[in-house]
Motif scaffolding. Structure first.
Motif, PDB file in Angstrom:
ATOM      1  N   THR A 150     -16.702  40.891 -16.396  1.00  0.00           N
ATOM      2  CA  THR A 150     -16.044  42.243 -16.781  1.00  0.00           C
ATOM      3  C   THR A 150     -14.810  42.193 -17.933  1.00  0.00           C
ATOM      4  O   THR A 150     -14.869  43.107 -18.796  1.00  0.00           O
TER       5      THR A 150
ATOM      6  N   GLN B  97     -17.653  48.788 -13.844  1.00  0.00           N
ATOM      7  CA  GLN B  97     -17.609  48.281 -12.350  1.00  0.00           C
ATOM      8  C   GLN B  97     -16.925  48.941 -11.525  1.00  0.00           C
ATOM      9  O   GLN B  97     -17.100  49.308 -10.355  1.00  0.00           O
TER      10      GLN B  97
ATOM     11  N   ASP C 190     -21.916  47.131 -15.940  1.00  0.00           N
ATOM     12  CA  ASP C 190     -21.344  46.397 -15.354  1.00  0.00           C
ATOM     13  C   ASP C 190     -21.353  46.464 -13.680  1.00  0.00           C
ATOM     14  O   ASP C 190     -20.799  47.414 -13.073  1.00  0.00           O
ATOM     15  N   GLU C 191     -22.273  45.421 -13.261  1.00  0.00           N
ATOM     16  CA  GLU C 191     -22.654  45.570 -11.747  1.00  0.00           C
ATOM     17  C   GLU C 191     -23.099  46.951 -11.459  1.00  0.00           C
ATOM     18  O   GLU C 191     -22.383  47.327 -10.404  1.00  0.00           O
TER      19      GLU C 191
HETATM   20 MG   LIG Z   1     -16.754  42.156 -12.853  1.00  0.00          MG
END
Ligand SMILES: [Mg+2]
Ligand SMILES: Nc1ncnc2c1ncn2[C@@H]1O[C@H](COP(=O)(O)OP(=O)(O)O)[C@@H](O)[C@H]1O
Lengths: 248, 261
Positions: B41, B81, B157-158
């Protein structure tokens, strides 16, 4: 331009939708108006200053605008905490526009709040010396709103947590209010107090409001307007700079 | 399209990203895999102008995002995220605000919003406040929003964290379609090996702030002498647990920030 508008609109929507908050934030000035207006009224009259309600109503309007506008800027803290701030920070729009949209939104909300309180003051028995004074008073409401919304944005760009928020409220916003002459006349103060009150930007806003509404000037209309405009420009620049430095 | 050289990010005396170097070509789907706290991240935040690098060089489409911030931002879209919605506005308003910020013309904004909200099954909730949504619905809305404008580079991000299998499938189908039809470059991070295996052309494995290996899924398996990406991942990063630790640390930091004495 679209970005400024949509962010301005967002602040307005938030305000209109949070009815509880509107009531709460109008409650405090009403309390001042009632408790101080009626509580200190007799003392004030005995001292030969006339009606305290007449004197303090412009001050309470100034206070409402101050709290509302600073608070809207600091509310950025919540946008940071809940993550929405990031969404605006990565958008392909200059940070300047984002900052301006948010700040103008906050200022607009503060103007609405100030106007509502002025209406409440009128209902409570406050009378301006002439109805022609209202547009000039409105100009001062707008100036105060912009100055302190910009200050709020600047502060909101720096503080990261509730602690910082408390600190700012207690050691900056409250003193700005108490030392502005909102509740007492600025004439005949000691040297120290005179200096301090003259360093407080809100003093000129309250003076402008009081001058416009009941024709009691400490300074003068031109001086108040010019000074507030200058301070507004400084705070806006500071806000823009600090906002452009935010990392998330 | 993305080019990163000797990128470093330190927070005080802790170095979250340690001298990483990688390239992502145009039209490529590139995945970052790594345990929690690996620095994925943080890397994305530097690429997307949210954090200033401590040192190193970044280029997005030939632009340095630390200098030409606005031009760089024009070129990418991102699904964060962490939450990034305005919960006091409706789903529709969130989409609309995004469209305005990204200069999507009004008509197109409306039609694409409808299309995306239908795709991610949020259309009948479009006028509800986001604060009334479940976690999965919020996630879907964030993803739909990420697709509203059509960027050259898409950071995810995820993105599938907290999604049900249907939505995950929906998302990856969409990503692949976008990648094939518009040659969108995709940079993603995920915890699910099967997803990386399915969509990513190339994979970098990150651990403790460094890239420990990169290549295609096949190359990674060959390199480690394993026959699944999962085993390759474990061979490269070890099987010791630090996932909980990193998350707990982040949570602590959050609390500490809120209530610091
Ligand atoms: Mg992360
Ligand atoms: N703002 C910050 N201040 C201090 N440490 C941070 C900050 N952001 C991230 N970190 C630390 O950097 C490391 C990498 O975090 P992150 O990039 O979020 O990992 P990942 O996304 O791979 O799970 C973690 O140990 C995290 O605690």
């Amino acid at each position: 331009m679209g970005a400024i508008y949509i962010l301005w609109l967002r602040e307005l929507k938030r305000y209109v939708r949070s009815r509880v908050q509107i009531v709460v934030s109008l409650g405090q000035p009403c309390l001042y108006l009632l408790a101080l207006g009626f509580g200190l009224g007799p003392v004030f009259r005995q001292a030969g200053h006339g009606s305290y309600l007449q004197f303090m109503a412009p001050g309470v309007v100034g206070m409402t605008v101050l709290f509302s506008s600073v608070f809207s800027g600091i509310a950025m803290l919540w946008d940071r905490q809940f993550g929405f701030l990031k969404e605006t920070l990565v958008a392909p729009v200059s940070r300047m526009q984002i900052m301006v949209g948010r700040t103008l939104g906050g200022a607009t909300v503060a103007v609405i709040q100030g106007t509502l309180i002025l209406i409440i003051c009128l209902i409570a028995g406050f009378r301006p010396h002439s109805w022609v004074a209202i547009p000039l008073a409105f100009l001062f409401v707008v100036l105060i709103a912009v100055v302190f919304a910009a200050l709020g944005t600047a502060i909101g760009s720096i503080i990261q947590d509730m602690q910082g928020f408390q600190l700012v409220m207690n050691f900056l916003v409250m003193p700005i209010f108490f030392l502005s002459g909102a509740l007492f006349p600025l004439a005949n103060l000691g040297v120290v107090m005179s200096v301090i009150t003259r360093l407080d930007p809100l003093s000129y806003g309250v003076d402008g409001l009081r001058g416009a509404l009941i024709q009691t000037w400490q300074f003068s209309v031109a001086f108040d307007v010019a000074l507030l405009a200058a301070i507004g420009a400084v705070f806006l620049s500071a806000g823009a700079y600090l906002f452009s430095r935010i990392e998330a | 399209m993305i080019s990163v050289h000797n990128l470093v990010k330190s927070f005080g005396d802790f170095t979250a990203v340690k001298d990483i170097t990688f390239e992502v070509a145009q039209g490529e789907i590139f995945a970052f895999l790594g345990p929690n706290g690996a620095g994925k991240t943080t890397t994305i935040k530097m690429l997307t102008t949210l954090l200033r690098p401590t040192s190193g060089r970044i280029e997005l489409d030939g632009l340095d995002p630390t200098v030409k911030q606005k031009q760089a931002r024009q070129r990418f879209g991102i699904v964060f995220q962490d939450p990034s919605l305005d919960s006091e506005q409706t789903a529709w308003e969130n989409m609309d605000l995004h469209g305005v910020l990204y200069h999507v013309p009004r008509k197109l904004r409306a039609s694409r919003t409808e299309e995306l909200l239908r795709t991610f099954e949020l259309w009948d909730r479009k006028d509800d406040y986001v604060k009334t949504f479940s976690g999965g619905m919020k996630r879907r809305l964030e993803i739909a929003r990420g697709f509203l404008h059509t960027p050259k580079i898409l950071f995810l991000d995820e993105p599938t964290l907290g999604l049900d299998p249907q939505s995950r499938n929906q998302l990856w189908t969409h990503v692949k379609r976008l990648n094939e039809a518009e040659r969108t470059t995709v940079f993603l991070t995920t915890h699910y090996m099967d997803e990386a295996d399915r969509v990513a052309h190339r994979i970098a494995i990150m651990d403790h702030g460094s890239i420990v290996a990169q290549g295609t899924s096949t190359e990674l398996k060959e390199q480690t002498g394993t026959d699944s990406l999962e085993d390759a991942f474990l061979a490269l990063t070890g099987s010791s647990l630090r996932d909980e630790g990193a998350d707990a640390k982040a949570a602590m930091r959050q609390v500490a920030k809120m209530w610091r004495r």
